[in-house]
Write an enzyme that holds these catalytic residues in place. Structure first.
Site, PDB file in Angstrom:
ATOM      1  N   GLU A   1      -7.262  -4.228  -9.748  1.00  0.00           N
ATOM      2  CA  GLU A   1      -5.914  -4.708 -10.083  1.00  0.00           C
ATOM      3  C   GLU A   1      -5.894  -5.548 -11.354  1.00  0.00           C
ATOM      4  OE1 GLU A   1      -2.995  -5.707  -6.706  1.00  0.00           O
ATOM      5  OE2 GLU A   1      -4.951  -6.319  -5.930  1.00  0.00           O
TER       6      GLU A   1
ATOM      7  N   HIS B   1     -25.372   7.947   1.421  1.00  0.00           N
ATOM      8  CA  HIS B   1     -24.731   9.245   1.685  1.00  0.00           C
ATOM      9  C   HIS B   1     -23.884   9.702   0.498  1.00  0.00           C
ATOM     10  CE1 HIS B   1     -26.139   8.828   5.774  1.00  0.00           C
ATOM     11  NE2 HIS B   1     -25.612   7.629   5.805  1.00  0.00           N
TER      12      HIS B   1
ATOM     13  N   ASN C   1      18.287  -2.474  -7.373  1.00  0.00           N
ATOM     14  CA  ASN C   1      16.872  -2.468  -6.996  1.00  0.00           C
ATOM     15  C   ASN C   1      16.722  -1.492  -5.836  1.00  0.00           C
ATOM     16  OD1 ASN C   1      14.232  -2.908  -6.274  1.00  0.00           O
ATOM     17  ND2 ASN C   1      14.686  -4.772  -5.111  1.00  0.00           N
ATOM     18  N   GLY C   2      15.909  -0.475  -6.017  1.00  0.00           N
ATOM     19  CA  GLY C   2      15.745   0.520  -4.953  1.00  0.00           C
ATOM     20  C   GLY C   2      15.672   1.916  -5.541  1.00  0.00           C
TER      21      GLY C   2
ATOM     22  N   CYS D   1      12.266  -3.866  -8.314  1.00  0.00           N
ATOM     23  CA  CYS D   1      12.743  -4.650  -9.456  1.00  0.00           C
ATOM     24  C   CYS D   1      13.121  -6.029  -8.964  1.00  0.00           C
ATOM     25  CB  CYS D   1      13.951  -3.941 -10.054  1.00  0.00           C
ATOM     26  SG  CYS D   1      13.641  -2.188 -10.344  1.00  0.00           S
TER      27      CYS D   1
ATOM     28  N   GLU E   1     -11.676  -5.023  -0.239  1.00  0.00           N
ATOM     29  CA  GLU E   1     -10.712  -5.952  -0.850  1.00  0.00           C
ATOM     30  C   GLU E   1     -11.206  -6.411  -2.223  1.00  0.00           C
ATOM     31  OE1 GLU E   1      -7.603  -8.602  -1.685  1.00  0.00           O
ATOM     32  OE2 GLU E   1      -7.807  -6.690  -0.632  1.00  0.00           O
TER      33      GLU E   1
ATOM     34  N   LYS F   1       4.690  -7.018  -7.357  1.00  0.00           N
ATOM     35  CA  LYS F   1       4.284  -7.829  -6.208  1.00  0.00           C
ATOM     36  C   LYS F   1       4.764  -7.257  -4.886  1.00  0.00           C
ATOM     37  CE  LYS F   1       2.409 -11.307  -4.199  1.00  0.00           C
ATOM     38  NZ  LYS F   1       0.962 -11.301  -4.123  1.00  0.00           N
TER      39      LYS F   1
ATOM     40  N   LYS G   1      -9.200  -5.951  -5.751  1.00  0.00           N
ATOM     41  CA  LYS G   1      -8.861  -7.092  -6.621  1.00  0.00           C
ATOM     42  C   LYS G   1      -9.349  -6.830  -8.056  1.00  0.00           C
ATOM     43  CE  LYS G   1      -6.331  -8.623  -5.022  1.00  0.00           C
ATOM     44  NZ  LYS G   1      -6.008  -8.439  -3.632  1.00  0.00           N
TER      45      LYS G   1
ATOM     46  N   TRP H   1      10.967  -2.277 -12.531  1.00  0.00           N
ATOM     47  CA  TRP H   1       9.729  -1.544 -12.287  1.00  0.00           C
ATOM     48  C   TRP H   1      10.154  -0.086 -12.199  1.00  0.00           C
ATOM     49  CZ3 TRP H   1       7.183   1.917  -9.184  1.00  0.00           C
ATOM     50  CH2 TRP H   1       5.785   1.949  -9.300  1.00  0.00           C
TER      51      TRP H   1
ATOM     52  N   ARG I   1       8.000  -9.015  -9.897  1.00  0.00           N
ATOM     53  CA  ARG I   1       8.463  -7.868  -9.131  1.00  0.00           C
ATOM     54  C   ARG I   1       8.553  -6.602  -9.972  1.00  0.00           C
ATOM     55  NH1 ARG I   1      10.901  -9.257  -4.399  1.00  0.00           N
ATOM     56  NH2 ARG I   1      11.927  -7.226  -4.407  1.00  0.00           N
TER      57      ARG I   1
HETATM   58  C1  AGP Z   1      -2.602  -6.674  -3.408  1.00  0.00           C
HETATM   59  O1  AGP Z   1      -3.168  -7.523  -4.318  1.00  0.00           O
HETATM   60  C2  AGP Z   1      -1.498  -5.878  -3.931  1.00  0.00           C
HETATM   61  N1  AGP Z   1      -0.493  -6.682  -4.489  1.00  0.00           N
HETATM   62  C3  AGP Z   1      -0.952  -4.845  -2.970  1.00  0.00           C
HETATM   63  O2  AGP Z   1      -1.984  -3.984  -2.601  1.00  0.00           O
HETATM   64  C4  AGP Z   1      -0.313  -5.411  -1.696  1.00  0.00           C
HETATM   65  O3  AGP Z   1      -1.286  -5.915  -0.854  1.00  0.00           O
HETATM   66  C5  AGP Z   1       0.444  -4.294  -0.975  1.00  0.00           C
HETATM   67  O4  AGP Z   1       1.440  -3.811  -1.839  1.00  0.00           O
HETATM   68  C6  AGP Z   1       1.050  -4.772   0.330  1.00  0.00           C
HETATM   69  O5  AGP Z   1       1.982  -5.770   0.077  1.00  0.00           O
HETATM   70  P1  AGP Z   1       2.548  -6.659   1.295  1.00  0.00           P
HETATM   71  O6  AGP Z   1       1.412  -7.407   1.886  1.00  0.00           O
HETATM   72  O7  AGP Z   1       3.555  -7.548   0.631  1.00  0.00           O
HETATM   73  O8  AGP Z   1       3.177  -5.707   2.265  1.00  0.00           O
END
Ligand code: AGP
Length: 611
Positions: free
Chosen positions: A491, A507, A99-100, A2, A484, A606, A488, A73, A27
């Site tokens: 996401e 395969h 937060n946690g 959060c 990657e 994030k 992306k 979150w 966040r």
């Molecule tokens: C990537 O676009 C995502 N936001 C997510 O996979 C991110 O890379 C992952 O949570 C790791 O985050 P960090 O690099 O802040 O540790």
């Protein structure tokens, strides 16, 4: 994961907290709330974005000079008004944001229910606030004392900021495992999960450490540990500008950050790569060079996009330094009881520096004697502070949840590390060393060339925006770029898609291919080129649609592809820093064309500060 914000001082607290929550919305954004202390404590919370809080209309908005805020979150309990923060104790005397995750909340809740406590929500946080109240009542103690006792009994991660009835001029905060920054002002103080809500008010900050408590009034900050011993606050200067966390005229942070990359890569290389003298300075590696040159093994630990950077680093380090590299998902590594030998080096890669899985994984490895090297973007973050040494990626603040510029900056740092170690180990010739340095110095301008073709990439995105699936393929250094690219697109467009080494397709994944499936090949000139050409023909033979990322002088693949996106040539070792750019842009445009919030995709956040 959060976002929490708090303020105490001479200004109206509400507008400062509201603005701060908007800055932290990346966040977590499924519900939010604020509590203010005017004549008494009043709070307002709602399911949905922070903008929902602007419907709150009460006199306290203009009379309160202290308050706490939260954007959520969800971990325990769905996004609802009741589960939104702040949460109050049964007596209403204590109000807090958190937060946690409190892992032992169920047993604590059972104890409290036995004692007659009732609960309005399903959250672990409401259990915590009542647990603190119960200790305060039973011990007839101060809130500070009750918090110290309570926090010694909870298991999990937390940052909490607490308001107490009868104490309008004081906030109490505590931290373990989740991030907390205090902004030091004149007659006012700001608290937040990171510096973005603080930067416009002050650049003087304190990063609170684990097991610390902060008692804050408008003129004073007292830091103590859970043992009630005073801790001297260490005030640092932020090296971030407000403009860096604004959209700068772009529609979305994601697009701004994609276009930031020529500058962020230049910042990442600045003061490190000197192409005139063909020298490389990477303080964190220089000061521990023998640790790397004598390393028997390097283990890279990370999550998500950072894990993909780790996979590319495996190719770089094994090729240049001839040191065996293993790349581990942090969430698996920490529970797998991995075998750590003395002399093993752990490289932890993280944009936020706060990812709980990575943090706990390196704590475990550190306990077993491993040397921890952090490759981190967020200055002063937990992973940076836990590592023995490290290198910041200097990509600047990354607000868009989908990581873009941090990824290419990670690759630049990892490439510099490999070159430094390879040179020291003499597993790299002088000629090759100089070749790579020159190539690396040209990357920022080559990225600029790719960005200038964004309109063409947008046209490709328009053709495939309604696809129901997507396949991304690459070989060698470009294989992790395929992973990657798939991440992306998932996401920001929610299209189920996957990435594979091109050679792996026959395969199994080739069963997905028909005239409706677009397959994107990362097909720049390298030792795998001819193999890629035949892989493309295998897809075309099954009427699949082919998009290819190629070099400008390519003819063979251009001739058999439905669409191409060009990137300038560079050495295959550095190609991922270029080939990933068109995939970032294509994903962005497809997400926007599908009408989605690409900066705050559903269900994501994030910085993943819970396990
Ligand atoms: C990537 O676009 C995502 N936001 C997510 O996979 C991110 O890379 C992952 O949570 C790791 O985050 P960090 O690099 O802040 O540790």
């Amino acid at each position: 994961m959060c976002g929490i914000v708090a303020y105490i001082g001479h200004q109206e607290a509400y507008p400062i907290i509201l603005k701060g929550l908007k800055r932290l919305e990346y966040r977590g954004y499924d519900s939010s709330g604020i509590a203010l202390y005017g004549k008494q404590i009043e709070s307002y919370k709602k399911k949905g974005r922070v903008s929902e809080l602007e419907t709150w209309d009460a006199p306290i908005l203009h009379e309160a000079h202290a308050g706490i805020g939260h954007t959520r979150w969800a971990t325990h309990g769905e996004p609802t008004d009741a589960n939104a923060h702040p949460h109050q104790s049964n007596s209403g005397k204590i109000t807090l944001v958190h937060n946690g995750i409190i892992e032992n909340y169920a047993s604590l809740k059972a104890e409290l229910i036995q004692k007659g406590y009732t609960f309005q929500s399903e959250t672990d946080t409401e259990v915590l606030v009542n647990f603190i109240e119960d200790i305060q009542i039973n011990n007839n103690s101060s809130l500070e004392e009750a918090m110290r006792i309570a926090l010694k009994r909870v298991v999990g991660a937390y940052v909490i900021i607490v308001l107490e009835d009868g104490f309008p001029d004081r906030l109490i905060a505590a931290r373990k495992g989740s991030p907390l920054v205090i902004g030091v002002g004149e007659g006012e103080h700001f608290l937040a999960s990171d510096a973005s809500p603080i930067i416009e008010y002050t650049k003087r900050v304190i990063y609170v450490n684990d097991y610390e408590l902060a008692i804050i009034s408008k003129d004073d900050i007292i830091l103590k540990n859970l043992g009630n011993e005073p801790v001297t606050p260490y005030i640092q200067q932020l090296d971030m500008e407000l403009a860096q966390i604004e959209k700068g005229g772009f529609d979305h942070f994601m697009l701004k950050e994609i276009f930031d990359q020529p500058a962020s890569l230049t910042d990442c290389l600045r003061g490190r790569l000197d192409v005139a003298t063909l020298s490389l300075t990477l303080a964190g590696v220089d000061q521990h060079l023998s640790v790397f040159t004598q390393a028997k093994r390097i283990i890279i630990v990370a999550c998500g996009t950072s894990w993909h950077a780790g996979l590319i680093a495996e190719y770089m380090i094994e090729t240049i330094c001839r040191i065996p590299v293993e790349v581990e998902y942090a969430s698996e590594f920490r529970y797998r009881n991995p075998i750590i030998h003395s002399g093993d080096v752990i490289i932890a890669i993280s944009q936020s520096g706060e990812t709980a899985d990575t943090l706990v994984a390196i704590e475990r490895a550190k306990e077993q004697g491993a040397f921890i090297f952090g490759v981190v973007n967020a200055v002063g973050s937990s992973i940076a502070r836990l590592s023995h040494a490290g290198a910041y990626t200097h990509a600047g603040p990354e607000i868009g949840v989908a990581s873009t510029k941090a990824f290419t900056a990670q690759l630049a740092v990892l490439a510099m590390m490999a070159l430094k170690i390879g040179k020291a180990k003499q597993t790299l010739t002088d000629a090759d060393y100089k070749h790579y340095l020159v190539e690396l110095s040209q990357i920022p301008e080559k990225v600029q060339v790719i960005l200038s073709s964004h309109e063409l990439i947008k046209e490709v995105a328009q053709v495939y925006a309604e696809a129901n699936n997507f396949l991304f393929l690459g070989r060698g250094y470009n294989f992790p770029v395929a992973l990657e690219a798939a991440l992306k697109l998932k996401e920001v467009s929610y299209i189920p898609c996957s990435g594979y080494p091109s050679g792996e397709v026959k395969h199994g994944p080739i069963a997905l291919v028909d005239e409706t499936l677009p397959t994107l090949f990362i097909a720049t000139k390298d030792k795998y080129y001819d193999k890629i050409v035949s892989n493309i023909q295998e897809i075309k033979a099954r009427k699949g649609k082919v998009i290819a990322i190629i070099n400008p002088d390519d003819t063979a693949i251009r001739g058999v592809s439905d669409h191409v996106m060009e990137v300038p040539e560079t050495d295959e070792l550095l190609a991922p820093l270029l080939t990933v750019i068109p995939t970032q842009l294509m994903s962005y445009y497809i997400g926007v064309l599908r009408g989605l919030d690409v900066d705050k995709p559903r269900n994501l956040a994030k910085s993943v500060t819970v396990e």
